[in-house]
Design an enzyme around this catalytic site. Structure first.
Site, PDB file in Angstrom:
ATOM      1  N   HIS A  47      11.015   0.317  10.586  1.00 40.24           N
ATOM      2  CA  HIS A  47      11.261   0.768   9.217  1.00 40.24           C
ATOM      3  C   HIS A  47       9.922   0.872   8.489  1.00 40.24           C
ATOM      4  CE1 HIS A  47      10.460  -3.366   8.100  1.00 40.24           C
ATOM      5  NE2 HIS A  47      11.402  -3.771   8.925  1.00 40.24           N
TER       6      HIS A  47
HETATM    7  P1  TYD Z   1      15.394  -7.498   9.594  1.00 37.87           P
HETATM    8  O1  TYD Z   1      14.909  -6.672   8.440  1.00 37.87           O
HETATM    9  O2  TYD Z   1      16.443  -6.927  10.473  1.00 37.87           O
HETATM   10  O3  TYD Z   1      14.158  -7.963  10.489  1.00 37.87           O
HETATM   11  P2  TYD Z   1      13.077  -7.049  11.252  1.00 37.87           P
HETATM   12  O4  TYD Z   1      12.488  -6.123  10.225  1.00 37.87           O
HETATM   13  O5  TYD Z   1      12.052  -7.991  11.797  1.00 37.87           O
HETATM   14  O6  TYD Z   1      13.776  -6.325  12.356  1.00 37.87           O
HETATM   15  O7  TYD Z   1      15.895  -8.887   8.993  1.00 37.87           O
HETATM   16  C1  TYD Z   1      16.844  -9.713   9.661  1.00 37.87           C
HETATM   17  C2  TYD Z   1      17.734 -10.369   8.619  1.00 37.87           C
HETATM   18  O8  TYD Z   1      16.978 -11.278   7.822  1.00 37.87           O
HETATM   19  C3  TYD Z   1      18.366  -9.369   7.684  1.00 37.87           C
HETATM   20  O9  TYD Z   1      19.720  -9.718   7.508  1.00 37.87           O
HETATM   21  C4  TYD Z   1      17.634  -9.555   6.378  1.00 37.87           C
HETATM   22  C5  TYD Z   1      17.169 -10.986   6.446  1.00 37.87           C
HETATM   23  N1  TYD Z   1      15.888 -11.239   5.734  1.00 37.87           N
HETATM   24  C6  TYD Z   1      15.889 -11.992   4.588  1.00 37.87           C
HETATM   25  O10 TYD Z   1      16.945 -12.434   4.095  1.00 37.87           O
HETATM   26  N2  TYD Z   1      14.694 -12.272   3.985  1.00 37.87           N
HETATM   27  C7  TYD Z   1      13.516 -11.812   4.494  1.00 37.87           C
HETATM   28  O11 TYD Z   1      12.444 -12.096   3.915  1.00 37.87           O
HETATM   29  C8  TYD Z   1      13.534 -10.984   5.665  1.00 37.87           C
HETATM   30  C9  TYD Z   1      12.262 -10.419   6.242  1.00 37.87           C
HETATM   31  C10 TYD Z   1      14.743 -10.735   6.269  1.00 37.87           C
END
Ligand code: TYD
Length: 142
Positions: free
Chosen positions: A53
Site C-alpha cells: 500500500h
Molecule cells: P496491516 O495494515 O494489514 O499491516 P501491513 O501493512 O504490515 O500489512 O495491519 C494489520 C492490522 O493491524 C490491521 O487490522 C490494522 C492494525 N493496525 C493498527 O491497529 N495500528 C497500527 O499502527 C497498524 C500499523 C496496524
C-alpha cells in the site's frame, strides 16, 4: 511530488562496547519528523509479505532491529529494493510511495516509527489508483 530520490538510508549512532552495542534515534536529530506512533512486525512466516500500500500523507522510518528483510519501494515510475539487515541504520520513506516488505529472515523484527497515528483513510490500497495519482502529479508538475 514524492519520488524515490527522497528516500534515505540513514545511519544511526553506534556505541560499540565489550558489553554489547547500543544504537538510538531521536526526533529530528536522526529522522526528519516527529514520532507519533511506533509499531513492529515479527514472527513473519517464511515467504510472507507485509504492506502492499501507500500512504497519502504519512512518513515513516523502518529499522531491522533483528534479522533481515527487504523493503520494496515504488514511486509509480521506478522501483527499488532496500535490504535492511543491521540495527544501526534504517530507511526513511516519505509519503506517497508504494511499499511492501518481503524476504523476512527467521526472527526478523521490523520496528517502524511514523509521524501520524493509525488512520485507515490515509492508506491507498489500490495500485492502479496510486499510479494514476502519481501520473496526475507528474502532468501538473510539467
Ligand atoms: P496491516 O495494515 O494489514 O499491516 P501491513 O501493512 O504490515 O500489512 O495491519 C494489520 C492490522 O493491524 C490491521 O487490522 C490494522 C492494525 N493496525 C493498527 O491497529 N495500528 C497500527 O499502527 C497498524 C500499523 C496496524
Amino acid at each position: 511530488m514524492e519520488r524515490l530520490d527522497r528516500v534515505q538510508l540513514i545511519n544511526l549512532p553506534k556505541f560499540l562496547d565489550a558489553r554489547g552495542n547500543l544504537s538510538f534515534f531521536e526526533n529530528e536529530a536522526q529522522i526528519p519528523f516527529t514520532i507519533k506512533r511506533s509499531y513492529w512486525i515479527y514472527d513473519v512466516p517464511g515467504g510472507e509479505q507485509r504492506g502492499g500500500h501507500a500512504y497519502k500523507s504519512l512518513q515513516e522510518f523502518i529499522v531491522a532491529l533483528s534479522g533481515s528483510f527487504d523493503v520494496v519501494l515504488d514511486d509509480g515510475f521506478e522501483k527499488k529494493t532496500y535490504s535492511l539487515n543491521r540495527s544501526y541504520f534504517g530507511l526513511y520513506v516519505p509519503k506517497n510511495i508504494w511499499r511492501h516488505m518481503e524476504n523476512f529472515s527467521t526472527n526478523a523484527l521490523a520496528l517502524i516509527v511514523a509521524d501520524q497515528p493509525f488512520d485507515r483513510d490515509d492508506y491507498i490500497y489500490d495500485y492502479s489508483e496510486f499510479t494514476s495519482i502519481k501520473k496526475g502529479e507528474k502532468e501538473h508538475s510539467i
